[in-house]
Design an enzyme around this catalytic site. Sequence first.
Site, PDB file in Angstrom:
ATOM      1  N   HIS A   1      98.555 -17.945-125.215  1.00  0.00           N
ATOM      2  CA  HIS A   1      98.348 -17.986-123.770  1.00  0.00           C
ATOM      3  C   HIS A   1      98.214 -19.421-123.240  1.00  0.00           C
ATOM      4  CE1 HIS A   1      97.842 -13.634-123.522  1.00  0.00           C
ATOM      5  NE2 HIS A   1      97.078 -13.715-124.586  1.00  0.00           N
ATOM      6  N   ASP A   2      98.318 -20.400-124.125  1.00  0.00           N
ATOM      7  CA  ASP A   2      98.127 -21.791-123.722  1.00  0.00           C
ATOM      8  C   ASP A   2      99.362 -22.310-122.976  1.00  0.00           C
ATOM      9  OD1 ASP A   2      96.331 -24.393-124.474  1.00  0.00           O
ATOM     10  OD2 ASP A   2      98.458 -24.886-124.416  1.00  0.00           O
TER      11      ASP A   2
END
Length: 254
Positions: A165-166
């Site tokens: 999710h970065d």
Amino acid sequence: MTTPTPQLPFDLAAAMAHLAAKDEKLAPLIAEMAKFEIDMTAAQSPYEALMESIAYQSISGKAAATIFARIKALGNDGRPPTPQQMLKLRKQTLRKAGLSGAKVLAMKDLAAKTIQGTVPTREDACKMSDEELVERLVSVRGIGAWTVEMFLIFNLGRPDVLPIHDLGVKKGWSVTYGKKYMPKPKELLAFGEQWRPYRTIASWYMWRAFERAGYAITNKILPAKIRGKRKPAAPRKSSARRKHKVATFRKPKT
């Protein structure tokens, strides 16, 4: 007696050689850019690392550093308050230091779960699997999977963590593999299977690719593609008489 310098728990040279051989797009990044590096001598306990992460959430680094310095001043010998001290501190004192009400509750919960043993000591954390640590630490109020992943990478030096999710990792992937869009988390997770058991190192080079490309390029990268989008249904004749509720979705916090 001299304390030995903490070492990475894996062979970095072997990890880079493995990734360069497996991924032809990653190989030039490994050859051209700075190698994976973290300061193991500055490693904190899970309690202290997560306390600092809470302080830094959703505000600028400069403001967070100021607030965290005030929090540390409430402890002894330049260290943050112990879990026992944190529980005794009045909420007004922590608010005066600059914490929001939500962050005060998060730090109190972190302290309580540390005393209970849910949040392990650093010695115990080093013996636990990534999955077990994520499960334990996300139970703390205000701590999400991304925060735990950063702890696993930069505090424990775990070799096989992929922060799907970065934003930096996703945009670095888009730059590296010539995509105009960011991958969906599931897409990045599937793609990252070829990087095992060194997904941390691959993620590091995705961050470096993102930084090297610069915002002029990475700001043009589109959100993840929405595949198989249905065409809107034709309106019914009686639709004007019906009331429709509009649902508002917010991005989940981590």
